[in-house]
Enzyme design. Structure first.
Site, PDB file in Angstrom:
ATOM      1  N   THR A  12       0.815  -1.215   0.000  1.00  0.00           N
ATOM      2  CA  THR A  12       0.000   0.000   0.000  1.00  0.00           C
ATOM      3  C   THR A  12       0.843   1.257   0.000  1.00  0.00           C
ATOM      4  OG1 THR A  12      -1.799  -1.109   1.170  1.00  0.00           O
ATOM      5  CG2 THR A  12      -1.744   1.287   1.306  1.00  0.00           C
ATOM      6  N   SER A  54       1.186  -7.219  -1.123  1.00  0.00           N
ATOM      7  CA  SER A  54       1.766  -8.208  -0.215  1.00  0.00           C
ATOM      8  C   SER A  54       0.923  -9.476  -0.118  1.00  0.00           C
ATOM      9  CB  SER A  54       1.983  -7.618   1.183  1.00  0.00           C
ATOM     10  OG  SER A  54       0.768  -7.483   1.884  1.00  0.00           O
ATOM     11  N   THR A  85       1.137  -4.421   4.229  1.00  0.00           N
ATOM     12  CA  THR A  85       0.849  -4.792   5.616  1.00  0.00           C
ATOM     13  C   THR A  85       0.207  -6.167   5.767  1.00  0.00           C
ATOM     14  OG1 THR A  85      -1.306  -3.677   5.538  1.00  0.00           O
ATOM     15  CG2 THR A  85       0.581  -2.387   6.316  1.00  0.00           C
ATOM     16  N   ASP A  86      -0.460  -6.656   4.726  1.00  0.00           N
ATOM     17  CA  ASP A  86      -1.251  -7.885   4.896  1.00  0.00           C
ATOM     18  C   ASP A  86      -0.410  -9.098   5.268  1.00  0.00           C
ATOM     19  OD1 ASP A  86      -3.537  -6.489   4.407  1.00  0.00           O
ATOM     20  OD2 ASP A  86      -3.781  -7.146   2.337  1.00  0.00           O
TER      21      ASP A  86
END
Length: 331
Positions: A12, A54, A85-86
């Site tokens: 992101t 990710s 972040t995932d």
């Protein structure tokens, strides 16, 4: 002035809006231009290792990050990896096993909003990461996010939208970044020489138990796995529906075939203790399976990938699993 290598992988933080949603497209050099203050605290070089969501990150990507750091280890004083972040907690866990005893800091960070937006957390997260990576006491693999410094093996994404997206599970945060300074709560001393690994066994799977689960599902997943992690209820165990113990019998069969079975819990905090109740005590007594105690799911998966790339001998796997690395397990 310290020399730091920025390794960009997408996520992101590097995304722009398109007709099909957010897509990583901002380069590592562009990311740095959004935070010019970084150049005032270190000599930074940027590498675009990949530019992906990710959710598309895989163990191959973790190996590429490891190889990149290994190739540049003697050229730089520290490393910052920008990442979606995932699966950020998985990447941090994986690097904690693939790169051990690093006296040089390796920091992973990202953001909940793209760096090109005005109301983003990206610029602060990136600046905090560079402040930490330049600190004289910093070492090892950590996530820096929302001013928190989290041990790589203890991190988990717990919120999908909020800026405080990550927590340190059952272990204190290492430090906070406040007023451009690092305030430590725990100071780690790294012993030994840095050691790099370049293999992971991806045939590690998780089966999440649901009430009334068909035992055939356990057998099916177990038959195609080198390692089967069973994520159970509460402190752990295998349900004994109608007194038939079918799940336990399937687990016994799998273990006889050589499948390594690990018992975990779906509860986010405080870990497993399968001997507390009969449903777990029977399993412990009959099978003596590995249990995760208070390890995170992310570190459990990555540690088993790392271990079983080296050996599939059940006794050796158990011994290595219970050997603490970077504060990953306490029991």
């Amino acid at each position: 002035m310290k020399k730091i290598l920025l390794i960009a992988t997408g996520g992101t933080i590097a995304s722009k809006d398109t007709e099909v949603g957010l897509v990583p497209s901002i380069t590592s050099e562009e990311i740095l231009r959004f935070v010019p203050e970084i150049a005032e605290i270190c000599d930074v070089t940027a590498i675009q290792l990949m530019n992906i969501d990710s959710s598309n990150m895989s163990p191959d990507g973790w190996i590429k990050m490891t190889e990149c750091i290994k190739e540049n280890y003697n050229k730089y004083d520290g490393f910052v990896i920008t990442h979606g972040t995932d699966t950020l907690a998985y990447a941090a866990s994986a690097l904690s096993y693939l790169i051990q005893n690093s006296k040089k800091p390796i920091v992973l960070t990202g953001s909940q909003k793209s760096i090109y937006l005005k109301d983003t957390d990206a610029r602060k997260n990136l600046m905090d990461s560079f402040i930490f990576v330049c600190d004289e006491k910093a070492n090892g693999v950590h996530i820096v996010f929302d001013s928190k410094v989290i041990m790589g093996t203890r991190a988990r994404k717990t919120r999908t939208h909020s800026y405080n997206a990550f927590d340190s599970v059952d272990y204190p945060i290492i430090a906070t970044v406040f007023n451009n300074k690092v305030l430590y709560y725990i100071e780690d001393q790294i012993e030994g020489e840095v050691e790099f690994f370049n293999e992971l066994n991806t045939n590690v799977n998780i089966l999440k138990l649901v009430p009334g689960i068909d035992p055939e599902i356990l057998e099916f997943v177990g038959n195609i796995s080198d390692v089967l992690i069973i994520e159970g209820f509460g402190v752990g165990g295998l349900p004994n529906y109608e007194g038939k113990n079918l799940l336990l019998k399937k687990a016994e069969k799998l273990k006889e075939q050589g499948t390594i079975i690990v018992l975990s819990t779906s509860v986010p905090h405080e870990g497993s203790n399968i001997e507390v109740y009969q449903v777990g005590n029977e399993v412990k007594g009959n099978l003596n399976l590995i249990e995760t105690y208070n390890m995170t799911t992310e570190s459990t998966v990555c540690k088993l990938m790392w271990i079983t790339a080296q050996t599939l001998d059940a006794k050796k796997v158990e011994e290595m699993f219970y050997t603490t690395i970077a504060h990953d397990i306490m029991y």
